[in-house]
Design an enzyme around this catalytic site. Structure first.
Site, PDB file in Angstrom:
ATOM      1  CG  HIS A  51      13.495  99.609  64.350  1.00 42.03           C
ATOM      2  ND1 HIS A  51      14.588 100.265  63.856  1.00 42.03           N
ATOM      3  CD2 HIS A  51      12.944 100.431  65.272  1.00 42.03           C
ATOM      4  CE1 HIS A  51      14.701 101.433  64.462  1.00 42.03           C
ATOM      5  NE2 HIS A  51      13.705 101.571  65.327  1.00 42.03           N
TER       6      HIS A  51
HETATM    7  C1  UD1 Z   1      11.233 101.672  70.084  1.00 39.39           C
HETATM    8  C2  UD1 Z   1      11.205 103.178  69.844  1.00 39.39           C
HETATM    9  C3  UD1 Z   1      12.046 103.526  68.633  1.00 39.39           C
HETATM   10  C4  UD1 Z   1      13.436 102.951  68.739  1.00 39.39           C
HETATM   11  C5  UD1 Z   1      13.312 101.462  68.960  1.00 39.39           C
HETATM   12  C6  UD1 Z   1      14.645 100.772  69.072  1.00 39.39           C
HETATM   13  C7  UD1 Z   1       9.127 104.316  70.494  1.00 39.39           C
HETATM   14  C8  UD1 Z   1       7.927 104.991  69.960  1.00 39.39           C
HETATM   15  N1  UD1 Z   1       9.863 103.650  69.592  1.00 39.39           N
HETATM   16  O1  UD1 Z   1      10.582 101.043  68.994  1.00 39.39           O
HETATM   17  O2  UD1 Z   1      12.153 104.932  68.539  1.00 39.39           O
HETATM   18  O3  UD1 Z   1      14.150 103.224  67.560  1.00 39.39           O
HETATM   19  O4  UD1 Z   1      12.574 101.252  70.184  1.00 39.39           O
HETATM   20  O5  UD1 Z   1      14.462  99.414  69.186  1.00 39.39           O
HETATM   21  O6  UD1 Z   1       9.420 104.391  71.658  1.00 39.39           O
HETATM   22  N2  UD1 Z   1       9.790  93.652  72.075  1.00 39.39           N
HETATM   23  C9  UD1 Z   1      10.427  92.510  72.498  1.00 39.39           C
HETATM   24  N3  UD1 Z   1      11.363  92.618  73.455  1.00 39.39           N
HETATM   25  C10 UD1 Z   1      11.710  93.808  73.997  1.00 39.39           C
HETATM   26  C11 UD1 Z   1      11.053  94.967  73.563  1.00 39.39           C
HETATM   27  C12 UD1 Z   1      10.114  94.883  72.609  1.00 39.39           C
HETATM   28  O7  UD1 Z   1      10.153  91.420  72.013  1.00 39.39           O
HETATM   29  O8  UD1 Z   1      12.607  93.839  74.874  1.00 39.39           O
HETATM   30  C13 UD1 Z   1       8.776  93.560  71.024  1.00 39.39           C
HETATM   31  C14 UD1 Z   1       7.373  93.663  71.562  1.00 39.39           C
HETATM   32  O9  UD1 Z   1       6.586  92.697  70.926  1.00 39.39           O
HETATM   33  C15 UD1 Z   1       6.924  95.045  71.101  1.00 39.39           C
HETATM   34  C16 UD1 Z   1       7.787  95.310  69.891  1.00 39.39           C
HETATM   35  O10 UD1 Z   1       8.996  94.612  70.120  1.00 39.39           O
HETATM   36  O11 UD1 Z   1       5.575  95.131  70.852  1.00 39.39           O
HETATM   37  C17 UD1 Z   1       8.078  96.770  69.677  1.00 39.39           C
HETATM   38  O12 UD1 Z   1       8.622  97.354  70.875  1.00 39.39           O
HETATM   39  P1  UD1 Z   1       8.280  98.882  71.257  1.00 39.39           P
HETATM   40  O13 UD1 Z   1       8.977  99.272  72.504  1.00 39.39           O
HETATM   41  O14 UD1 Z   1       6.816  99.063  71.227  1.00 39.39           O
HETATM   42  O15 UD1 Z   1       8.835  99.720  70.061  1.00 39.39           O
HETATM   43  P2  UD1 Z   1      10.084  99.540  69.095  1.00 39.39           P
HETATM   44  O16 UD1 Z   1       9.591  99.173  67.742  1.00 39.39           O
HETATM   45  O17 UD1 Z   1      11.163  98.686  69.695  1.00 39.39           O
END
Ligand code: UD1
Length: 379
Positions: free
Chosen positions: A204
């Site tokens: 991820h």
């Molecule tokens: C975040 C953390 C990372 C951690 C990871 C675990 C930061 C900088 N990164 O990354 O350290 O290892 O979480 O998962 O904080 N999304 C969904 N549903 C959700 C949440 C997110 O669909 O419940 C999608 C959204 O489109 C979003 C993308 O996932 O844009 C990424 O989510 P985001 O919280 O920005 O960062 P992660 O890549 O999950």
């Protein structure tokens, strides 16, 4: 004393659970409020974890959701500042290295509230990782720093953090693993997988999944494994969209993100794990499952020194070599790092409850009680 603990994203939930439990078992004179920032919000990324871990519903949900780093961090800060103004805690406890961690630490510190960071001091030395920036900033302003491994104490000492603020307490993520592993092992595996005869993949990190070309290179490099056994791939939401643009190897079986206990069972029964996650390097170390980390650095060196972790980098040829080597050898015996014994949450609660009052006073003598949140004047 009023303490607040913050959880925002998936890897935070298993880190806060043991601290909440230790605080709430019979110490009624101190309150611990659970704030969920809403950085992760789907059932699969958040709600299912609360259920699996037996976590209480958050006392407050900030509901910030997704966005760019600046948007997400700023939304957490705005909402958390309002929350602190209303609830006036003396301590804010943040865990890990996600955007919610740094956002709440920064907000609290500027309001004169003492900050404790759980999982402090880890360093990948890779400033292209957003998490590394989050770790550095959070540690620089924390009043108490709780570490999981000795390397973290050394890193913090080099950065000039006074040693009386640093406590080597062990790993709350491992507290949670030890508590739930039997339940994980007892669950049936998905029908495609037989114990010991499949591997697990998670990917991820933006550096690995945000470029179609790089992701394709990584998936192709798994050939030594995918040609021998099925590979279970619970796909993170960030990775889903990119997968539509690449050729997925035949034996790679894409699954929905898994709840915590189901994933533990999947890992515990596997032949090997391939990952770019931080926490999974630690979990496989304790479970004795070989872990091949698809990154160039790790902020958790103890998992390579004592555990089962091998850093394979991101060069496809090198990854192939590492995978062939791991598959050709029997599992080697791993050691469990010091204090990864299921008691880290209790140690953290003890420090906070015994030292909390004195440190909160010394952390912010001047502004602790000026919660008016006056506009910051320029100059
Ligand atoms: C975040 C953390 C990372 C951690 C990871 C675990 C930061 C900088 N990164 O990354 O350290 O290892 O979480 O998962 O904080 N999304 C969904 N549903 C959700 C949440 C997110 O669909 O419940 C999608 C959204 O489109 C979003 C993308 O996932 O844009 C990424 O989510 P985001 O919280 O920005 O960062 P992660 O890549 O999950």
């Amino acid at each position: 004393m009023k303490y607040v603990i913050v959880a925002g994203a998936r890897p935070n939930f298993m880190k806060v659970a043991p601290i909440l439990e230790a605080f709430r078992s019979g110490r009624s004179e101190h309150s611990l409020v659970l704030v969920h920032t809403g950085q992760h919000y789907d059932a699969a990324m958040s709600g299912d974890f609360f259920r699996d871990l037996g976590l209480p519903q958050p006392d407050i949900e900030l509901g910030v959701g997704s966005g760019s780093h600046a948007e997400q961090t700023a939304r957490v800060m705005l909402a958390f500042e309002r929350f602190c103004g209303e609830h006036k805690p003396q301590w804010v406890i943040v865990v890990g290295d996600v955007n919610s961690t740094v956002a709440c630490a920064l907000t609290a510190k500027k309001l004169g509230i003492a900050v404790a960071h759980v999982e402090a001091g880890l360093r990948s030395w890779d400033m292209s990782m957003p998490e590394e920036i989050n770790r550095l900033c959070t540690d620089a302003i924390s009043d108490l720093l709780f570490t999981t491994e000795k390397s973290a104490n050394l890193n913090l000492a080099k950065e000039g953090i006074p040693k009386e603020r640093i406590y080597f307490v062990g790993n709350t993520m491992i507290d949670t693993l030890l508590r739930h592993i039997d339940a994980g092992r007892a669950l049936a595996l998905p029908p495609q997988f037989q114990p010991g005869a499949y591997s697990v993949l998670t990917l991820h990190r933006p550096a690995n999944v945000d470029s179609t070309e790089l992701l394709q290179g990584l998936l192709d490099a798994l050939e030594p494994v995918t040609s021998r056994m099925p590979v279970a791939f619970p796909v993170h939401p960030r990775t889903v969209r990119r997968l539509e643009e690449v050729r997925v190897p035949a034996n790679l079986i894409c699954l929905e993100p898994m709840s915590y206990i189901r994933f533990l069972g999947l890992v515990a029964n596997s032949r090997m794990v391939l990952t770019d996650s931080g926490g999974i390097q630690e979990e496989t170390t304790v479970l004795g499952i070989p872990c091949v980390t698809l990154r160039n650095s790790t902020e958790r060196p103890v998992t390579c020194e004592m555990g089962t972790n091998i850093l394979a980098g991101t060069d496809p040829d090198h990854i192939r070599q590492v995978l062939c080597s791991v598959l050709s050898k029997p599992k080697h015996a791993a050691r469990v790092p010091p204090k990864w014994d299921g008691k880290a949450g209790q140690r953290i609660a003890e420090v906070l409850l015994t030292q909390g009052s004195a440190k909160a006073r010394s952390a912010a003598p001047a502004i602790q009680h000026s919660f008016s949140m006056d506009r910051v004047s320029a100059g």
